[in-house]
Design an enzyme around this catalytic site. Structure first.
Site, PDB file in Angstrom:
ATOM      1  N   SER A 137     -29.869   2.401   1.593  1.00  0.00           N
ATOM      2  CA  SER A 137     -29.335   2.560   2.921  1.00  0.00           C
ATOM      3  C   SER A 137     -27.877   2.257   3.145  1.00  0.00           C
ATOM      4  O   SER A 137     -27.619   1.107   2.411  1.00  0.00           O
ATOM      5  CB  SER A 137     -30.079   2.107   4.144  1.00  0.00           C
ATOM      6  OG  SER A 137     -29.315   2.409   5.223  1.00  0.00           O
ATOM      7  N   TYR A 162     -34.852  -4.802   9.316  1.00  0.00           N
ATOM      8  CA  TYR A 162     -35.147  -3.344   8.285  1.00  0.00           C
ATOM      9  C   TYR A 162     -33.898  -3.633   7.388  1.00  0.00           C
ATOM     10  O   TYR A 162     -34.327  -3.304   6.143  1.00  0.00           O
ATOM     11  CB  TYR A 162     -34.887  -2.388   9.261  1.00  0.00           C
ATOM     12  CG  TYR A 162     -34.568  -1.029   8.500  1.00  0.00           C
ATOM     13  CD1 TYR A 162     -35.565  -0.228   7.973  1.00  0.00           C
ATOM     14  CD2 TYR A 162     -33.136  -0.612   8.808  1.00  0.00           C
ATOM     15  CE1 TYR A 162     -35.068   0.906   7.128  1.00  0.00           C
ATOM     16  CE2 TYR A 162     -32.825   0.542   7.947  1.00  0.00           C
ATOM     17  CZ  TYR A 162     -33.534   1.394   7.359  1.00  0.00           C
ATOM     18  OH  TYR A 162     -33.185   2.272   6.722  1.00  0.00           O
ATOM     19  N   LYS A 166     -33.990  -3.454   2.945  1.00  0.00           N
ATOM     20  CA  LYS A 166     -33.128  -2.654   1.879  1.00  0.00           C
ATOM     21  C   LYS A 166     -32.302  -3.378   0.987  1.00  0.00           C
ATOM     22  O   LYS A 166     -32.286  -3.357   0.047  1.00  0.00           O
ATOM     23  CB  LYS A 166     -32.298  -1.416   2.886  1.00  0.00           C
ATOM     24  CG  LYS A 166     -33.150  -0.547   3.642  1.00  0.00           C
ATOM     25  CD  LYS A 166     -34.048   0.403   2.767  1.00  0.00           C
ATOM     26  CE  LYS A 166     -34.684   1.504   3.616  1.00  0.00           C
ATOM     27  NZ  LYS A 166     -35.608   2.047   2.838  1.00  0.00           N
TER      28      LYS A 166
END
Ligand code: UFG
Length: 353
Positions: A137, A162, A166
């Site tokens: 991302s 989160y 990544k």
């Protein structure tokens, strides 16, 4: 001389293949002739997606698809799948993805997202499968110093668990390529995926109140919510609202297929931005969606949301030059397809009440 394997001879295991980006990618893979194996525990996706995929690709292509309902963290289940299926490459989408929730549930996010990746690559290694494409991302760039963002732009500290998952999974996969030169890793950094399959049969179906702008706007358009909440109009942008690089999910899906073809026969670790290169503000999105659905969508200005950056957009030159890929759809088409999906499926994949 090495011969590239044809799609018909290539079996791609797609974790999270029933989710938003996964399902669109599976459609593209089947249309290109690949054999596809989905592993999804359906914890945040509907099994109905499988029927929709079949409808879109037709019976012949649907025969090349198999589905296993399993958690990627379930090592025994992975063993059975790798024993059963002639997997050549993995596209790894499965993971928790709600930024706000990750702040409340860090243990669950770290354990699920990082744990399942470790389980997956361990099983892959044991079965001699060393090619993986990972769903990363633009969040790894954090608050950018300069725009557009290239793959050389520095990774910045994440602002939530989160984002850290990544960030860390990228490093874990990169480490594999250093430890064992046979590994072949592609990290795809997505900007903001929106839109839906043009058929209106597949799209984004978030559970509960959507966290992301587009599904929220679409639910306002269909009458499920009263007004769009615009998080901040005092940013240093032309209209004061946040700017993002929105990309049609079909373009994103095509980016995975391009990466898969490119990486065949290679080794090492390569990173690609997948975006359009254009920035669009929140108010511009509301305007474009209003045009797509034929009514003015109401909105209210709210305070800024914690953790949001002012603006980001991608430089996608690398993907164009190496993968021969670039985004084809603009904001009007993204809103058109999102509206087509939402208006035909006001409750997503759930039956009408
Ligand atoms: N926004 C609103 N109202 C809403 C939701 C969002 O005004 O109800 C605004 C945000 O403030 C932001 C823009 O719309 O300016 C986009 O917000 P999204 O939540 O749709 O997307 P983000 O850019 O925050 O997040 C996306 C992905 C994440 C990823 C992140 C960073 O959803 O997975 O990009 O790349 F981590």
């Amino acid at each position: 001389m090495t011969h590239k394997k044809s799609p018909a001879d290539t079996c791609v295991l797609v974790t999270g293949g029933c989710g938003f980006i996964g399902s669109h990618t599976v459609v593209c893979l089947l249309k290109q002739g690949y054999q596809v194996v989905i592993v999804d525990d359906l914890s945040n996706a509907s099994e109905k997606v499988l029927d929709r995929i079949d409808q879109i690709v037709g019976p012949e292509a649907a025969e090349r698809l198999s589905f296993y309902r399993a958690d990627v963290n379930d090592r025994e289940a992975l063993e059975c799948i790798f024993d059963e299926e002639p997997v050549d490459c993995v596209i790894h989408f499965a993971g928790y993805k709600a930024v706000g929730e990750s702040v409340q549930k860090p243990i669950e996010y770290y354990s699920n997202n990082i744990g399942n990746t470790l389980t997956l690559v361990d099983a892959m290694r044991d079965h001699g499968v060393k090619s993986i494409i990972f769903s990363s991302s633009a969040t790894v760039y954090g608050d950018p110093d300069a725009l557009p963002l290239t793959e050389e732009s520095p990774k910045k500290p994440a602002t939530n668990p989160y984002g850290w998952t990544k960030w860390m999974i990228e490093e874990i996969l990169r480490s594999l390529t250093i430890a064992d030169p046979e590994w072949n890793v592609v990290l795809l950094r997505y900007f903001n995926p929106i839109g839906a399959h043009p058929s209106g049969l597949m799209g984004e179906d978030p559970k509960g109140i959507p966290n992301n702008l587009l599904p929220y706007v679409a639910q306002v358009a269909v009458g499920r919510r009263d007004a769009v909440h615009v998080f901040g109009d005092d940013y240093d942008t032309p209209d004061g609202t946040g700017v993002r690089d929105y990309i049609h999910v079909m373009d994103l899906a095509a980016g995975h297929v391009a990466a898969l073809a490119w990486m065949e026969g290679r080794t090492g670790c390569e990173v690609f931005n997948l975006g359009t290169g254009n920035g669009t503000s929140v108010l511009e999105i509301i305007k474009a969606f209003s045009a797509a659905c034929g009514k003015e969508l109401p909105y209210v200005i709210e305070p800024r949301r914690a953790g949001d950056v002012t603006a980001n957009w991608a430089d996608c030159t690398k993907a164009k030059e190496l993968l021969g890929w670039e985004a084809r759809y603009g904001i009007a088409e993204m809103c058109r397809d999102s509206w087509n999906w939402q208006s035909h499926n006001p409750n997503g994949y759930e039956e009408e009440q």
